[in-house]
Design an enzyme around this catalytic site. Structure first.
Site, PDB file in Angstrom:
ATOM      1  N   GLY A  12       0.832  -1.205   0.000  1.00 26.58           N
ATOM      2  CA  GLY A  12       0.000   0.000   0.000  1.00 26.58           C
ATOM      3  C   GLY A  12       0.862   1.249   0.000  1.00 26.58           C
ATOM      4  O   GLY A  12       2.100   1.174   0.072  1.00 26.58           O
ATOM      5  N   GLY A  60       0.437  -0.928   6.533  1.00 33.41           N
ATOM      6  CA  GLY A  60      -0.644   0.043   6.700  1.00 33.41           C
ATOM      7  C   GLY A  60      -1.935  -0.657   7.093  1.00 33.41           C
ATOM      8  O   GLY A  60      -1.964  -1.867   7.330  1.00 33.41           O
ATOM      9  N   ASP A 120      -6.579  -0.064   6.738  1.00 30.16           N
ATOM     10  CA  ASP A 120      -7.695   0.749   6.228  1.00 30.16           C
ATOM     11  C   ASP A 120      -8.530   1.322   7.362  1.00 30.16           C
ATOM     12  O   ASP A 120      -9.075   2.414   7.228  1.00 30.16           O
ATOM     13  CB  ASP A 120      -8.547  -0.098   5.288  1.00 30.16           C
ATOM     14  CG  ASP A 120      -7.713  -0.591   4.126  1.00 30.16           C
ATOM     15  OD1 ASP A 120      -7.186   0.266   3.396  1.00 30.16           O
ATOM     16  OD2 ASP A 120      -7.526  -1.809   3.986  1.00 30.16           O
ATOM     17  N   LYS A 142      -8.011  -4.548   6.967  1.00 30.25           N
ATOM     18  CA  LYS A 142      -6.994  -4.418   5.943  1.00 30.25           C
ATOM     19  C   LYS A 142      -7.506  -5.056   4.664  1.00 30.25           C
ATOM     20  O   LYS A 142      -8.469  -5.797   4.686  1.00 30.25           O
ATOM     21  CB  LYS A 142      -5.692  -5.116   6.379  1.00 30.25           C
ATOM     22  CG  LYS A 142      -4.922  -4.289   7.402  1.00 30.25           C
ATOM     23  CD  LYS A 142      -3.569  -4.899   7.755  1.00 30.25           C
ATOM     24  CE  LYS A 142      -2.686  -5.223   6.600  1.00 30.25           C
ATOM     25  NZ  LYS A 142      -2.443  -4.098   5.685  1.00 30.25           N
ATOM     26  N   LEU A 160      -7.942  -3.298   1.451  1.00 30.89           N
ATOM     27  CA  LEU A 160      -8.458  -2.506   0.317  1.00 30.89           C
ATOM     28  C   LEU A 160      -7.443  -2.514  -0.824  1.00 30.89           C
ATOM     29  O   LEU A 160      -7.794  -2.293  -1.976  1.00 30.89           O
ATOM     30  CB  LEU A 160      -8.833  -1.090   0.745  1.00 30.89           C
ATOM     31  CG  LEU A 160     -10.059  -0.972   1.675  1.00 30.89           C
ATOM     32  CD1 LEU A 160     -10.531   0.458   1.786  1.00 30.89           C
ATOM     33  CD2 LEU A 160     -11.215  -1.853   1.218  1.00 30.89           C
ATOM     34  N   GLU A 188      -0.626 -10.609   3.641  1.00 28.30           N
ATOM     35  CA  GLU A 188      -0.336  -9.678   4.747  1.00 28.30           C
ATOM     36  C   GLU A 188      -0.604 -10.345   6.092  1.00 28.30           C
ATOM     37  O   GLU A 188       0.158 -10.185   7.044  1.00 28.30           O
ATOM     38  CB  GLU A 188      -1.188  -8.418   4.621  1.00 28.30           C
ATOM     39  CG  GLU A 188      -0.747  -7.502   3.487  1.00 28.30           C
ATOM     40  CD  GLU A 188      -1.678  -6.325   3.263  1.00 28.30           C
ATOM     41  OE1 GLU A 188      -1.214  -5.293   2.797  1.00 28.30           O
ATOM     42  OE2 GLU A 188      -2.884  -6.444   3.548  1.00 28.30           O
ATOM     43  N   LYS A 246      -7.518   7.031   9.511  1.00 27.11           N
ATOM     44  CA  LYS A 246      -7.843   5.597   9.562  1.00 27.11           C
ATOM     45  C   LYS A 246      -8.439   5.176  10.915  1.00 27.11           C
ATOM     46  O   LYS A 246      -8.865   4.037  11.084  1.00 27.11           O
ATOM     47  CB  LYS A 246      -6.579   4.757   9.289  1.00 27.11           C
ATOM     48  CG  LYS A 246      -5.871   5.080   7.966  1.00 27.11           C
ATOM     49  CD  LYS A 246      -6.644   4.582   6.792  1.00 27.11           C
ATOM     50  CE  LYS A 246      -5.962   4.787   5.444  1.00 27.11           C
ATOM     51  NZ  LYS A 246      -4.782   4.011   5.197  1.00 27.11           N
TER      52      LYS A 246
HETATM   53  C1  5RP Z   1      -3.376  -3.656   1.361  1.00 30.75           C
HETATM   54  C2  5RP Z   1      -3.660  -3.067   2.687  1.00 30.75           C
HETATM   55  C3  5RP Z   1      -3.102  -1.713   2.949  1.00 30.75           C
HETATM   56  O1  5RP Z   1      -2.264  -1.783   4.040  1.00 30.75           O
HETATM   57  C4  5RP Z   1      -4.249  -0.787   3.250  1.00 30.75           C
HETATM   58  O2  5RP Z   1      -5.140  -0.819   2.161  1.00 30.75           O
HETATM   59  C5  5RP Z   1      -3.751   0.646   3.478  1.00 30.75           C
HETATM   60  O3  5RP Z   1      -3.289   1.200   2.284  1.00 30.75           O
HETATM   61  P1  5RP Z   1      -2.700   2.651   2.190  1.00 30.75           P
HETATM   62  O4  5RP Z   1      -1.472   2.684   3.014  1.00 30.75           O
HETATM   63  O5  5RP Z   1      -2.440   2.845   0.718  1.00 30.75           O
HETATM   64  O6  5RP Z   1      -3.750   3.615   2.697  1.00 30.75           O
HETATM   65  O7  5RP Z   1      -4.265  -3.646   3.542  1.00 30.75           O
HETATM   66  O8  5RP Z   1      -3.972  -4.920   1.220  1.00 30.75           O
END
Ligand code: 5RP
Length: 224
Positions: free
Chosen positions: A24, A79, A81, A91, A93, A100, A118
């Site tokens: 991400g 990261g 969501d 998580k 998105l 992960e 978040k």
């Molecule tokens: C990917 C994830 C990411 O960690 C989550 O979507 C956060 O993304 P970003 O740092 O772009 O906001 O779970 O599968």
């Protein structure tokens, strides 16, 4: 903000570590920091949580390894969501939830990096729960999720069905604010065809939250 959170996570990185490398835009900033350390001569290796992260790490000169080679990871940084007050997470998105979760679970420490947008009072407030399902019978899995109270969408990009790195489909299941995440997690996991879901419960050892005021470190209050 994302970069600030990622930079703060570098304080946890020590020479010789095997790092779980998240996926991400926030995790990408962490990768850039790790790349800097590697260029300074620090001995580090990364286990990527997606093909995209593996490509980025190679581009940035971060030496990679795998869970086969190094099944115990020292520190995973990724990261999220959504983060609730217990530091439970949604998580996925970005579509990498399956790998992960495996890498985070294999890590001695799992540190989550986010900007303050978040933080939510309850998981599901803004984000759907991403659910990875085997393409065979995905519609039956979608119906089962609807049976649990969700509005479900098959994830598509440019009208093409999104495939994960594992060749599966993604269902975004919108539940609204979730009252009992662990009950829901058990029910989702029990649906035939579900390969993984984006509820990461009781996994984060710390969440680094960047805002205008700086970076706050949140730690879970665990009773056992
Ligand atoms: C990917 C994830 C990411 O960690 C989550 O979507 C956060 O993304 P970003 O740092 O772009 O906001 O779970 O599968």
């Amino acid at each position: 903000m994302k970069r600030k959170a990622a930079e703060a996570a570098l304080a946890y990185v020590k020479p010789g570590m095997v790092l779980g490398l998240g996926t991400g835009s926030t995790a990408r900033f962490f990768l850039e920091g790790v790349s800097r350390l590697v260029r300074e001569g620090v001995d580090l290796k990364g286990v990527p949580t997606s093909f995209a992260t593996a490509d980025a790490a190679k581009e940035l000169g971060i030496p990679l390894t795998s869970l086969e080679e190094r099944p115990s990871v020292d520190l995973c940084v990724d990261g999220a969501d959504e983060v609730d007050p217990k530091l439970d997470l949604i998580k996925g998105l970005g579509g990498a939830l399956f790998r992960e979760k495996i890498v985070a679970a294999a890590s001695k420490r799992f540190i989550v990096i986010v900007d303050a947008s978040k933080l939510v009072p309850r998981l599901g407030t803004k984000a759907p729960v991403p659910v990875e399902v085997h393409p065979f019978g995905w519609k039956a899995a979608a119906a089962a999720l609807e049976g649990l109270g969700a509005t479900v969408e098959l994830r598509r990009r440019d009208s093409e069905t999104v495939r994960t790195d594992n060749g599966n489909n993604l269902l975004d299941a919108r539940f609204g604010p979730i009252k009992a995440p662990s009950k829901l997690a058990t029910r989702i996991a029990a649906i035939p065809g579900v390969v993984g879901h984006g509820l990461f419960l009781g996994m984060a050892d710390a969440v680094l939250v960047a805002s205008d005021e700086g970076v706050r470190t949140l730690r879970p209050t665990r009773t056992s």
